[in-house]
Design an enzyme around this catalytic site. Structure first.
Site, short mmCIF file in Angstrom:
data_model
loop_
_atom_site.label_atom_id
_atom_site.label_comp_id
_atom_site.label_asym_id
_atom_site.label_seq_id
_atom_site.Cartn_x
_atom_site.Cartn_y
_atom_site.Cartn_z
CG ASN A 355 -1.99 1.23 1.07
OD1 ASN A 355 -2.35 2.29 1.56
ND2 ASN A 355 -3.34 0.18 0.57
N GLY A 398 -2.71 1.73 4.20
CA GLY A 398 -1.71 2.19 4.49
C GLY A 398 -1.58 3.45 3.60
NE ARG A 400 -3.31 3.97 -4.69
CZ ARG A 400 -4.71 4.32 -5.00
NH1 ARG A 400 -5.77 3.30 -4.12
NH2 ARG A 400 -5.22 4.12 -6.36
CB CYS A 401 -5.84 3.24 2.85
SG CYS A 401 -6.05 1.88 1.91
CG MET A 402 -3.50 6.54 6.22
SD MET A 402 -2.60 6.37 7.46
CE MET A 402 -0.98 6.55 7.03
#
Length: 411
Positions: A355, A398, A400-402
């Site tokens: 991620n 991670g 990218r998700c955030m």
């Protein structure tokens, strides 16, 4: 003004959410319902997140915080009405007309900063009754009487941390996504309000690919959507995104001429692999990091292109990464995987080893805990900017998700 033309082009602007009251209300009793694996040390999570923000700013990225955007949005009466009509719908099982009206009264008396805090962090019975106080007649409500003092009338939304999922920009438009899990559905309403009423976005007049809960029960989440460039989009079909969601997104982008093809790839339906970006992210113009527990030759995928009618044409691909290379007009793409035993692979997957948030071609942000994967990327010429995520990663997400990019150049 706002556009996301690739996964790895220069990142210019991004929306993040710093943990706050929402994280303070995670407990061992409600963590599963709120989709976290453990309670979180809030001060450390905030410290980790502020370091992430600082890194992005040092690299020239403009950071917008969701709480600030929401607080600015609710300065507008029409935005407040929009939000209250949805989050305080008296048909919701736990509300009823009396409790919904009383909650509306309490929230409407708050200033913009406090209101945004509770839209994200929740409101419990004690806070409601304290705010009503002696100025109002006693509230008799079945919904209220059945609640304990610490029970929530508005639930906290700690998964707002993962700004990518609830909204994602795809070329010259934004998808405000209907979330698959009950614990995340209220996030969509907050984003609908921000993108509809906040002056920064309202004046942009971008395409709205997906219009929130109006699309439900079809579902699509931004962690499954990757804008690889050249008019192509990857979408994961796993635990959260449905085939109907993929086809609706593809159809609307094709109709506007904003995308030329969508490649849908099937994923195992498991929490650790809940989104495409938990197993696969683009790290350079020709390179992808892939979870070492997946065989790149075994990934089943389909390419969607504009059809003769409204429905897209769907064709199964003989090989996933060959289809990706063709979409990018490359002879081939590099598939980067870490060489490790199955135990290490599972640990790194749990810690979001794939991620990765690209800031520019060949430069990514990663959690420092994923030592083997980070070394592997560096061995292949990728610059890895490490951040701590001991607390942030407890919701299984991670860098990218955030992050929700709202402006990114083509690669």
């Amino acid at each position: 003004m706002f556009h996301v033309n690739s996964e790895v082009g220069a990142l210019k602007q991004v929306v993040l959410h710093e943990p706050g009251l929402d994280f303070e209300r995670l407990t061992p009793a409600n963590k599963d319902e709120l989709l976290f694996d453990d309670v979180v040390w809030v001060a450390r999570a905030q410290e980790e997140h502020r370091a992430f923000q600082a890194l992005l700013r040092e690299r020239g990225v403009t950071v917008h915080l969701l709480h600030d955007l929401l607080a600015e949005t609710v300065k507008l009466d029409e935005a407040v009405d929009f939000l209250f009509d949805r989050v305080l719908d008296d048909r919701q099982p736990h509300l009823g007309a009396g409790l919904a009206a009383a909650t509306r009264t309490v929230l409407a008396a708050m200033g913009p900063h406090e209101l945004a805090t509770h839209l994200l962090g929740g409101l419990n019975k004690r806070e409601l009754t304290t705010a009503l106080g002696e100025r109002h007649p006693p509230l008799r409500s079945l919904g209220l009487d059945l609640l304990a003092d610490d029970d929530f009338i508005l639930p906290p939304l700690p998964n707002s941390l993962f700004t990518r999922d609830t909204s994602c920009w795809v070329y010259d438009g934004v998808s405000v996504n209907p979330m698959a899990k009950a614990g995340r559905k209220a996030e969509t309403v907050n984003y609908e309000a921000v993108y509809t009423y906040h002056p920064m976005f309202a004046e942009a007049r971008a395409h709205r690919w997906i219009d929130g809960e109006a699309m439900a029960p079809a579902a699509i989440e931004g962690g499954d959507v990757e804008v690889i460039g050249n008019g192509a989009v990857l979408v994961g079909l796993g635990e959260r995104t449905t085939p109907a969601g993929v086809e609706i997104l593809a159809r609307r982008m094709f109709r506007a001429g904003s995308a030329r093809r969508v490649i849908a790839v099937e994923l195992p339906k498991a929490r650790a692999l809940m989104h495409l970006d938990t197993v696969l992210t683009m790290v350079d113009t020709d390179a992808f990091a892939l979870f070492s527990g997946l065989d790149p030759r075994a990934l089943r995928s389909w390419t969607l292109t504009p059809g003769t009618g409204d429905a897209p044409e769907v064709r199964e691909n003989p090989d996933f990464f060959s289809a990706v290379g063709a979409a990018l007009e490359l002879d081939s793409v590099r598939v980067l995987q870490t060489s490790q035993d199955s135990y290490a692979a599972q640990r790194e997957q749990w810690n979001d080893g794939c991620n990765l948030l690209a800031l520019a071609p060949g430069t990514v942000v990663a959690y420092e805990v994923n030592e083997a994967g980070n070394r592997m990327l560096e061995d292949h010429g990728i610059e890895v900017l490490r951040i701590r995520g001991d607390q942030l990663g407890r919701g299984r997400g991670g860098p990218r998700c955030m992050s929700c990019p709202v402006e990114r150049d083509a690669a």
